[in-house]
Design an enzyme around this catalytic site. Structure first.
Site, mmCIF file in Angstrom:
data_model
loop_
_atom_site.group_PDB
_atom_site.id
_atom_site.type_symbol
_atom_site.label_atom_id
_atom_site.label_comp_id
_atom_site.label_asym_id
_atom_site.label_seq_id
_atom_site.Cartn_x
_atom_site.Cartn_y
_atom_site.Cartn_z
ATOM 1 N N SER A 140 7.559 0.856 -6.826
ATOM 2 C CA SER A 140 8.318 -0.072 -5.978
ATOM 3 C C SER A 140 9.219 -0.914 -6.863
ATOM 4 C CB SER A 140 7.372 -0.997 -5.215
ATOM 5 O OG SER A 140 8.110 -2.041 -4.603
ATOM 6 N N TYR A 153 0.391 -6.856 -5.938
ATOM 7 C CA TYR A 153 1.037 -5.598 -5.532
ATOM 8 C C TYR A 153 2.068 -5.177 -6.573
ATOM 9 C CZ TYR A 153 4.002 -2.397 -2.830
ATOM 10 O OH TYR A 153 4.738 -1.319 -2.402
HETATM 11 P P1 NAP Z 1 2.552 3.384 5.289
HETATM 12 O O1 NAP Z 1 3.343 3.977 6.410
HETATM 13 O O2 NAP Z 1 1.614 2.273 5.577
HETATM 14 O O3 NAP Z 1 1.795 4.585 4.580
HETATM 15 C C1 NAP Z 1 0.703 4.405 3.724
HETATM 16 C C2 NAP Z 1 -0.063 5.702 3.684
HETATM 17 O O4 NAP Z 1 -1.183 5.538 2.794
HETATM 18 C C3 NAP Z 1 -0.622 6.077 5.045
HETATM 19 O O5 NAP Z 1 -0.512 7.468 5.223
HETATM 20 C C4 NAP Z 1 -2.089 5.679 4.950
HETATM 21 O O6 NAP Z 1 -2.846 6.539 5.773
HETATM 22 C C5 NAP Z 1 -2.363 5.925 3.465
HETATM 23 N N1 NAP Z 1 -3.492 5.134 2.999
HETATM 24 C C6 NAP Z 1 -3.658 3.796 3.064
HETATM 25 N N2 NAP Z 1 -4.865 3.447 2.575
HETATM 26 C C7 NAP Z 1 -5.468 4.607 2.206
HETATM 27 C C8 NAP Z 1 -6.732 4.919 1.651
HETATM 28 N N3 NAP Z 1 -7.631 3.958 1.383
HETATM 29 N N4 NAP Z 1 -7.029 6.205 1.396
HETATM 30 C C9 NAP Z 1 -6.133 7.192 1.680
HETATM 31 N N5 NAP Z 1 -4.926 6.962 2.194
HETATM 32 C C10 NAP Z 1 -4.606 5.680 2.473
HETATM 33 O O7 NAP Z 1 3.515 2.836 4.163
HETATM 34 P P2 NAP Z 1 4.634 3.516 3.251
HETATM 35 O O8 NAP Z 1 5.715 2.522 3.133
HETATM 36 O O9 NAP Z 1 4.960 4.892 3.701
HETATM 37 O O10 NAP Z 1 3.871 3.553 1.843
HETATM 38 C C11 NAP Z 1 3.876 4.667 0.996
HETATM 39 C C12 NAP Z 1 4.065 4.193 -0.438
HETATM 40 O O11 NAP Z 1 5.356 3.618 -0.586
HETATM 41 C C13 NAP Z 1 3.060 3.127 -0.901
HETATM 42 O O12 NAP Z 1 2.595 3.455 -2.193
HETATM 43 C C14 NAP Z 1 3.899 1.863 -0.938
HETATM 44 O O13 NAP Z 1 3.408 0.923 -1.865
HETATM 45 C C15 NAP Z 1 5.243 2.431 -1.344
HETATM 46 N N6 NAP Z 1 6.383 1.545 -1.038
HETATM 47 C C16 NAP Z 1 6.729 1.263 0.235
HETATM 48 C C17 NAP Z 1 7.797 0.405 0.483
HETATM 49 C C18 NAP Z 1 8.218 0.040 1.875
HETATM 50 O O14 NAP Z 1 8.992 -0.926 2.040
HETATM 51 N N7 NAP Z 1 7.780 0.762 2.891
HETATM 52 C C19 NAP Z 1 8.528 -0.153 -0.594
HETATM 53 C C20 NAP Z 1 8.145 0.165 -1.886
HETATM 54 C C21 NAP Z 1 7.096 1.026 -2.106
HETATM 55 P P3 NAP Z 1 -4.249 6.216 6.504
HETATM 56 O O15 NAP Z 1 -4.140 4.842 7.076
HETATM 57 O O16 NAP Z 1 -4.337 7.310 7.525
HETATM 58 O O17 NAP Z 1 -5.274 6.348 5.427
#
Ligand code: NAP
Length: 261
Positions: A140, A153
């Site tokens: 990130s 984070y």
């Molecule tokens: P998201 O829609 O909340 O997706 C997170 C994913 O991780 C979901 O599929 C969730 O599935 C899974 N997850 C959460 N806890 C888990 C656990 N304990 N075990 C296994 N799986 C788990 O958010 P996203 O934005 O797509 O996030 C994906 C990545 O992008 C993350 O690493 C996040 O830090 C990074 N990121 C996001 C942003 C943003 O603004 N969206 C910005 C920078 C970086 P389940 O709930 O089904 O387990």
């Protein structure tokens, strides 16, 4: 390993991970989808099988739980069809560092750092032996910016970036590609999950745009891909400044400003 290797994606039930699944399915890759929500994973898998005529396996796992993590590690170690790991599962926490509980700290580190690191470690020996393959780690831009206030984070994401850059140096000569992807605010459930109203953010990238840009970087074999960074030269200058700091270290001598005068 096949020239169209299977792709294991963590956090594939929503957001960035589900979008990677969609895009790799469009490219004809078989998939292994990992997350906790089996119903959502099965629904995505059924649709992708039907639309793209590929094999999609679902692996339900809570990556903060040692038994589940070990199951995914074993799959990465043993399944020779898997040639790409998308290390995407992650979470965010709101609040200052002092407001976190020991349990919430443990959970975030277990998911964002420990599971990501162990999954990379599990697949690397097989990829090195094959002389090909790829690991994509989702960091990130928060990992570059303590000023943003997401201290814990951001620290986990700074770890992801460092690990990726180090692994890239270790593995590129062995045929294994490592990419760090650094999104900024992207429209996914992560905001709602961490109690932040996405509508309060000034600018948000659409998740399809983010993943498509990350895949442009992937296809170019870029080490660090930052889709929202428009001035690419500023990243090069940042790396050059870092090298400059390293070049200024003199290990045997205390710097002048720290000497008792
Ligand atoms: P998201 O829609 O909340 O997706 C997170 C994913 O991780 C979901 O599929 C969730 O599935 C899974 N997850 C959460 N806890 C888990 C656990 N304990 N075990 C296994 N799986 C788990 O958010 P996203 O934005 O797509 O996030 C994906 C990545 O992008 C993350 O690493 C996040 O830090 C990074 N990121 C996001 C942003 C943003 O603004 N969206 C910005 C920078 C970086 P389940 O709930 O089904 O387990």
């Amino acid at each position: 390993m096949s020239h169209s290797p299977a792709v294991l994606i963590t956090g594939a039930s929503s957001g960035i991970g589900a979008t990677y699944a969609e895009r790799f399915a469009q490219r004809g890759h078989d998939l292994v989808l990992v997350a906790r929500d089996k119903v959502r994973l099965e629904a995505l898998a059924a649709r992708l099988r039907q639309e793209h005529d590929i094999t999609v396996n679902v692996l339900q796992a809570d990556l903060t739980q040692p038994v589940d993590l070990a199951t995914v590690e074993a799959r990465l170690r043993d399944d020779a069809r898997i040639g790409v790991l998308i290390n995407n599962a992650g979470a965010n926490h709101t609040g200052n560092f002092v407001e976190q509980t020991p349990e919430s700290i443990e959970q975030l580190v277990a998911l964002n750092i420990t599971s990501l690191t162990r999954l990379a470690h599990a697949i690397i020996p097989r990829l090195v032996q094959a002389g090909e393959g790829a690991i994509v780690n989702i960091g990130s831009v928060v990992g570059l910016a303590p000023e943003l206030g997401f201290t814990l984070y951001g620290a986990t994401k700074a770890f992801v970036q460092f690990l990726s850059q180090g692994l890239s140096l270790e593995l590129s000569s062995k045929g294994v590609y490592v990419q760090a992807v650094l999104p900024a605010a992207t429209r996914t459930e992560i905001w709602e999950r961490s109690g932040i109203d996405i509508n309060t953010l000034p600018e948000v990238m659409e998740v399809g745009d983010l993943v498509d840009a990350a895949l442009v970087g992937f296809d170019r074999r870029e080490g660090v891909t930052i889709p929202p960074l428009h001035d690419a030269a500023s990243w090069d200058a940042f790396q050059a400044a870092r090298q400059g700091v390293l070049g200024g270290l003199r290990q045997a001598q205390v710097a002048e400003r720290y000497r008792n005068l």
